[in-house]
Design a protein around this motif. Structure first.
Motif, short mmCIF file in Angstrom:
data_model
loop_
_atom_site.label_atom_id
_atom_site.label_comp_id
_atom_site.label_asym_id
_atom_site.label_seq_id
_atom_site.Cartn_x
_atom_site.Cartn_y
_atom_site.Cartn_z
N PHE A 216 0.85 -1.12 0.14
CA PHE A 216 -0.09 -0.03 -0.02
C PHE A 216 0.71 1.27 -0.02
CE2 PHE A 216 -3.37 -3.13 1.65
CZ PHE A 216 -4.35 -2.64 0.66
N HIS A 217 1.98 1.10 0.55
CA HIS A 217 2.84 2.36 0.61
C HIS A 217 3.88 2.48 -0.30
CE1 HIS A 217 0.92 2.39 4.73
NE2 HIS A 217 1.13 3.56 4.67
N ILE A 218 4.14 1.45 -1.14
CA ILE A 218 5.15 1.53 -2.30
C ILE A 218 4.63 0.96 -3.58
CG2 ILE A 218 7.63 0.44 -2.92
CD1 ILE A 218 8.29 0.07 -0.23
N THR A 219 4.21 -0.14 -3.68
CA THR A 219 3.65 -0.60 -4.71
C THR A 219 2.57 0.25 -5.42
OG1 THR A 219 4.26 -2.96 -4.06
CG2 THR A 219 2.76 -2.75 -6.01
N LEU A 220 1.50 0.40 -4.60
CA LEU A 220 0.55 1.22 -5.54
C LEU A 220 0.95 2.61 -5.89
CD1 LEU A 220 -2.77 0.27 -3.23
CD2 LEU A 220 -2.16 -0.27 -5.85
N PRO A 221 1.50 3.15 -4.70
CA PRO A 221 1.82 4.63 -5.44
C PRO A 221 2.88 4.72 -6.61
CG PRO A 221 2.22 4.39 -2.82
CD PRO A 221 1.96 3.07 -3.57
N GLN A 222 3.68 3.70 -6.79
CA GLN A 222 4.71 3.40 -7.79
C GLN A 222 4.08 3.32 -9.15
OE1 GLN A 222 7.99 4.32 -8.09
NE2 GLN A 222 7.51 5.20 -5.97
N LEU A 223 2.66 2.67 -8.80
CA LEU A 223 1.76 1.97 -10.26
C LEU A 223 0.91 3.15 -10.46
CD1 LEU A 223 1.59 -1.83 -9.23
CD2 LEU A 223 3.13 -0.69 -11.08
N ARG A 224 0.86 4.31 -9.90
CA ARG A 224 -0.31 5.02 -10.21
C ARG A 224 -0.47 5.30 -11.90
NH1 ARG A 224 3.55 8.14 -7.56
NH2 ARG A 224 4.34 10.12 -8.65
N TYR A 225 0.67 5.77 -12.57
CA TYR A 225 0.52 5.92 -13.99
C TYR A 225 0.31 4.69 -14.68
CZ TYR A 225 2.93 10.27 -12.94
OH TYR A 225 3.12 11.45 -12.53
N THR A 226 0.69 3.42 -14.09
CA THR A 226 0.22 2.25 -14.79
C THR A 226 -1.29 2.02 -14.47
OG1 THR A 226 2.39 1.20 -14.38
CG2 THR A 226 0.49 -0.08 -14.93
N ILE A 227 -1.72 2.27 -13.30
CA ILE A 227 -3.16 2.13 -13.27
C ILE A 227 -4.10 3.07 -13.90
CG2 ILE A 227 -5.05 2.59 -11.11
CD1 ILE A 227 -2.81 1.77 -9.25
N ILE A 228 -3.44 4.44 -14.27
CA ILE A 228 -4.37 5.16 -14.99
C ILE A 228 -4.36 4.63 -16.59
CG2 ILE A 228 -4.44 7.53 -16.12
CD1 ILE A 228 -5.38 7.41 -13.43
N THR A 229 -3.04 4.17 -17.00
CA THR A 229 -3.05 3.60 -18.46
C THR A 229 -4.05 2.54 -18.46
OG1 THR A 229 -0.84 4.45 -18.63
CG2 THR A 229 -1.67 2.75 -20.10
N SER A 230 -3.89 1.40 -17.52
CA SER A 230 -4.79 0.44 -17.64
C SER A 230 -6.32 0.80 -17.52
CB SER A 230 -4.48 -0.48 -16.49
OG SER A 230 -5.28 -1.71 -16.52
N SER A 231 -6.52 1.75 -16.86
CA SER A 231 -8.25 2.17 -16.49
C SER A 231 -8.67 2.89 -17.72
CB SER A 231 -8.24 3.10 -15.22
OG SER A 231 -7.79 2.42 -14.09
N THR A 232 -7.79 3.59 -18.47
CA THR A 232 -7.93 4.26 -19.68
C THR A 232 -8.41 3.32 -20.66
OG1 THR A 232 -6.71 6.17 -19.02
CG2 THR A 232 -7.12 5.97 -21.33
N LEU A 291 -13.80 10.53 -22.29
CA LEU A 291 -13.31 9.76 -21.29
C LEU A 291 -11.86 9.96 -21.18
CD1 LEU A 291 -14.53 7.78 -18.96
CD2 LEU A 291 -14.30 5.92 -20.59
N ALA A 292 -11.27 9.44 -22.33
CA ALA A 292 -9.64 9.37 -22.35
C ALA A 292 -9.18 10.96 -22.05
CB ALA A 292 -9.15 8.93 -23.77
N LEU A 293 -9.74 11.92 -22.33
CA LEU A 293 -9.09 13.11 -22.21
C LEU A 293 -9.52 13.39 -20.53
CD1 LEU A 293 -10.08 15.40 -25.14
CD2 LEU A 293 -7.90 14.21 -24.37
N GLY A 294 -10.48 12.99 -19.99
CA GLY A 294 -10.67 13.09 -18.64
C GLY A 294 -9.99 12.30 -17.89
#
Length: 310
Positions: A216-232, A291-294
């Motif tokens: 929760f303190h290392i993996t998730l913060p470091q994956l924030r851009y990956t999460i955004i890419t995957s979610s998009t 949606l992608a721009l948002g």
């Protein structure tokens, strides 16, 4: 010799001659011209044709005639359009809620070392080798109430009509979609986890942090851009689900799974109303771009690695 070296070191750096520009570094912008031309011919031009066709009345056979805003008024006043949009939103939200945590956990698991994890990775990625039509045919046979899993396992719970019940059909479609695309998003998270420096975890272990706190303190913060890419990709991709739903349910029972892409296809090729189908296609494109721009603005994406500001 030393005098010569000192004079060379003290010599002023050469400046470019007047009229000459600075030397450019990196690839030339001209290298993007073939890709842009390809994109323009096969994406922008057809999209412009669809936008024009949305103002036409055409049955797909004769000559199109100008209809003005009649197609837009009819589509926006039709309750079937809003029903299809609502189904697409449901699939979008529920599939994201199902796929994101599962693919994230699987990506973290497979990113570790170990032979059993490599074997699990191969098994998890098998759905990526199958086409959507093949997956739909397989699940349609498995969920058949007379000859599917109910006969194989002899369980009454499996004998219900999964694809014939309006309350279950949409969730079955979401389950099959998640089964198909989980490996792809798992692969994204696996690559993201392997890019995280091990020194962060080593420092956390020295501070006494366990696996859960590290996640929760290392993996998730470091994956924030990956999460955004995957979610998009996941959310925008939900607006394009057609082949799997078409083969699996055909939009039924009734209109229980007639999502917006399927409604567009059935309006154009079954209802012979290309004007309405083009209108729905433009709505899909606009919704996907918005949606992608948002999501891009929401992520506050900036240049640099994930370590910056971590």
């Amino acid at each position: 010799m030393s005098t010569v070296l000192e004079q060379r070191d003290r010599a002023p750096a050469r400046t470019p001659a007047p009229g000459r520009g600075r030397l450019r570094t990196g690839p030339s912008p001209l290298m993007a011209v073939p890709a842009l031309a390809f994109f323009g011919v096969f994406a922008i031009v057809p999209l412009g044709g669809v936008a024009v066709l949305s103002f036409m009345e055409w049955d797909g056979i004769g000559d199109p005639s100008w209809a003005g805003l009649a197609n837009w008024a009819a589509a926006l006043a039709d309750p079937a359009t809003y029903h299809a949009i609502w189904l697409s939103v449901q699939v979008m939200v529920v599939s994201w809620l199902v796929q994101t945590p599962i693919s994230l956990l699987l990506g973290v698991l497979i990113a570790g070392r170990g032979r059993y994890r490599a074997l699990l990775g191969v098994l998890y990625f098998l759905p990526m080798l199958l086409s959507a039509a093949a997956i739909a045919i397989a699940f349609k046979a498995l969920l058949d109430p007379n000859f599917g899993m109910s006969r194989a396992f002899g369980l009454d719970f499996l004998s219900q009509d999964w694809l014939g019940d309006p309350t279950l059909a949409l969730y079955v479609v979401i389950f099959v979609i998640a089964w198909q695309f989980l490996p792809f998003h798992t692969l994204l998270y696996q690559g993201g986890v392997r890019q995280i420096p091990k020194s962060l975890y080593e420092a956390a272990e020295l501070d006494g942090a366990g696996r859960v706190r590290q996640f929760f303190h290392i993996t998730l913060p470091q994956l924030r851009y990956t999460i955004i890419t995957s979610s998009t990709m996941m959310l925008v991709g939900s607006l394009t689900y057609f082949d799997l739903v078409f083969v699996l349910t055909g939009g039924g029972p009734g209109d229980a799974t007639r999502m917006l892409p399927l409604d567009m296809y059935l309006s154009g090729f079954s209802g012979n109303d290309m004007g309405r189908a083009s209108t729905l296609a433009v709505l899909l494109v606009v919704a996907g771009l918005a949606l992608a721009l948002g999501l891009s603005r929401l992520s506050s994406f900036r240049r640099g690695s994930q370590l910056e500001g971590a």
